[in-house]
Write a protein that holds these residues in place. Structure first.
Motif, PDB file in Angstrom:
ATOM      1  N   PHE A  35      -3.061   0.871  12.318  1.00 60.28           N
ATOM      2  CA  PHE A  35      -3.295  -0.720  12.713  1.00 60.28           C
ATOM      3  C   PHE A  35      -3.580  -1.723  11.229  1.00 60.28           C
ATOM      4  CE2 PHE A  35      -6.255   1.616  10.198  1.00 60.28           C
ATOM      5  CZ  PHE A  35      -7.293   0.568   9.221  1.00 60.28           C
ATOM      6  N   CYS A  36      -2.930  -1.439  10.450  1.00 58.74           N
ATOM      7  CA  CYS A  36      -2.970  -2.602   9.134  1.00 58.74           C
ATOM      8  C   CYS A  36      -1.990  -2.977   8.942  1.00 58.74           C
ATOM      9  CB  CYS A  36      -3.159  -1.724   8.203  1.00 58.74           C
ATOM     10  SG  CYS A  36      -3.517  -2.038   7.088  1.00 58.74           S
ATOM     11  N   ILE A  61      -1.051  -4.400   6.473  1.00 59.21           N
ATOM     12  CA  ILE A  61      -0.964  -4.451   5.214  1.00 59.21           C
ATOM     13  C   ILE A  61       0.786  -4.273   4.938  1.00 59.21           C
ATOM     14  CG2 ILE A  61      -1.562  -4.267   2.583  1.00 59.21           C
ATOM     15  CD1 ILE A  61      -3.790  -4.953   2.651  1.00 59.21           C
ATOM     16  N   CYS A 118       0.532  -0.880   0.101  1.00 59.60           N
ATOM     17  CA  CYS A 118      -0.206   0.157   0.188  1.00 59.60           C
ATOM     18  C   CYS A 118       1.428   0.911   0.108  1.00 59.60           C
ATOM     19  CB  CYS A 118      -1.023   0.107   1.417  1.00 59.60           C
ATOM     20  SG  CYS A 118      -1.875   1.414   1.273  1.00 59.60           S
ATOM     21  N   ARG A 133       0.112   4.253   1.038  1.00 59.17           N
ATOM     22  CA  ARG A 133      -0.178   4.359   3.311  1.00 59.17           C
ATOM     23  C   ARG A 133       0.520   3.795   3.820  1.00 59.17           C
ATOM     24  NH1 ARG A 133      -5.767   8.095   2.386  1.00 59.17           N
ATOM     25  NH2 ARG A 133      -5.795   8.528   0.045  1.00 59.17           N
ATOM     26  N   ASN A 134      -0.412   4.015   4.916  1.00 58.28           N
ATOM     27  CA  ASN A 134       0.969   3.078   5.969  1.00 58.28           C
ATOM     28  C   ASN A 134      -0.457   3.430   7.388  1.00 58.28           C
ATOM     29  OD1 ASN A 134       2.539   2.300   8.017  1.00 58.28           O
ATOM     30  ND2 ASN A 134       3.799   3.913   8.371  1.00 58.28           N
ATOM     31  N   CYS A 135      -1.239   3.089   7.436  1.00 60.04           N
ATOM     32  CA  CYS A 135      -1.896   3.492   8.623  1.00 60.04           C
ATOM     33  C   CYS A 135      -1.567   2.602   9.748  1.00 60.04           C
ATOM     34  CB  CYS A 135      -3.595   2.686   8.251  1.00 60.04           C
ATOM     35  SG  CYS A 135      -4.220   3.917   7.292  1.00 60.04           S
ATOM     36  N   VAL A 176      -5.379  -1.939  -1.783  1.00 60.25           N
ATOM     37  CA  VAL A 176      -4.328  -1.766  -1.162  1.00 60.25           C
ATOM     38  C   VAL A 176      -4.605   0.036  -2.015  1.00 60.25           C
ATOM     39  CG1 VAL A 176      -3.299  -3.265  -0.603  1.00 60.25           C
ATOM     40  CG2 VAL A 176      -2.862  -2.302  -2.766  1.00 60.25           C
ATOM     41  N   THR A 177      -4.676   1.212  -1.074  1.00 55.68           N
ATOM     42  CA  THR A 177      -4.773   2.727  -1.645  1.00 55.68           C
ATOM     43  C   THR A 177      -3.477   2.682  -2.122  1.00 55.68           C
ATOM     44  OG1 THR A 177      -5.691   3.091   0.331  1.00 55.68           O
ATOM     45  CG2 THR A 177      -4.837   4.646  -1.178  1.00 55.68           C
TER      46      THR A 177
END
Ligand code: SF4
Length: 306
Positions: A77-78, A80, A71, A73-75, A113-114
């Motif tokens: 909680f995630c 991935i 992805c 992005r880098n959340c 994924v974003t």
């Protein structure tokens, strides 16, 4: 990854009894894994280490993850992976349609994924995937769990024009936690996306989902429900956040099942139609049942066959 709030949280808290779940490997799970690997597909079930894999795979359902496993992005909680995204596999839409056919899926969930690196955020790839699934599986219902396309209405139009049955976009948490939990997202932009779907095509069923246990306050969760009602959102999923690794955002609180029941009744009071609210609920958990619940309510309680 640990921010000042994390340091203040101190010692990890013990998992309560209602969150113990055994993963029983079944031949159905093996069969799905074999098929997914053979068709070079990915599932969010595996990539996000979903606790319901066994249950869903045994029921023959899975949530497909398109546009790679990395992805942009880098959340916090995630699970991935984030970083430099993979090349788009142009055969993915047809391979995914094949998998739906071979799994005899009546209801297919597709997420991604974003891809902020793509000018349309991957909207055309989503649309191609819907078109291919419908071509090979005309009776299969399709739910898309989409990113925010950075608020692009053009990208949203491309996806809506492919006529998915349900458009899901998760708010994930309350606005006060966005800077910690999903810093590259924007709460109001996400609510606006759900409003735009109904404005562009009122017949599309919309859905969103949140996690609890990240430090949200009750009044914030109820205010979020009001925002979803204001956006005419139809379906809501509410589950417990589980920390995927020590490098991810720490669980602030394990929420008791009675609180999930309270939130379910509050969301229902506010007009949300299809609601799944309990610790192990995830975005596409019981997705087909919630879809039929909404259709049934919209048709005055008529039973909708699955
Ligand atoms: S945008 Fe989605 S896939 Fe990417 S890190 Fe955030 S939750 Fe995970």
């Amino acid at each position: 990854m640990q921010n000042s709030l994390q340091q203040k949280l101190g010692k990890e808290i013990e998992k309560p009894p209602w969150l113990r779940k055994r993963l029983t490997l079944t031949k159905e799970i093996d069969a799905i894994n074999l098929l997914i690997n053979r068709l070079s597909l990915n599932t969010v079930c595996q990539e996000a280490m979903c606790p319901n894999q066994a249950e869903c795979f045994t029921k023959g359902t899975a949530t497909f993850l398109i546009m790679g496993k990395v992805c942009t992005r880098n959340c916090a909680f995630c699970a991935i992976k984030h970083g430099i995204p993979e090349e788009i596999d142009l055969d993915e839409p047809i391979n995914l349609a094949q998998a739906v056919l071979q799994l005899h899926l009546q209801y297919a969930v597709v997420t991604s994924v974003t891809r902020d690196d793509l000018h349309d955020g991957g909207a055309r790839h989503f649309a191609k995937t819907v078109i291919e699934i419908k071509r090979l599986n005309p009776n299969t219902k399709i739910e898309l769990l989409i990113p925010d396309f950075k608020g692009s209405v053009d990208s949203l139009n491309i996806v809506i024009d492919s006529r998915p049955d349900v458009l899901n976009h998760n708010l994930e948490t309350v606005p006060s936690l966005y800077s910690f939990i999903r810093p590259q997202a924007d709460y109001n932009r996400s609510v606006q996306l759900l409003k735009n779907v109904k404005r562009i095509n009122p017949g599309t069923i919309t859905k969103s989902g949140i996690m609890l246990g990240l430090g949200e306050k009750e009044n914030e969760v109820l205010a979020l429900f009001d925002d979803l009602t204001d956006a005419n959102c139809d379906i809501l999923t509410i589950g417990q956040y589980l920390q995927p690794s020590p490098n991810h955002y720490r669980v602030v609180e394990y929420i008791h099942p009675s609180v999930f029941a309270f939130y379910e009744s509050e969301a229902r009071k506010r007009g949300l139609k299809g609601i799944a609210s309990s610790p192990f609920v995830r975005s596409s958990y019981r997705a087909d049942e919630l879809f039929r619940e909404v259709l049934s309510l919209e048709s005055g309680g008529k039973e909708i066959a699955g």
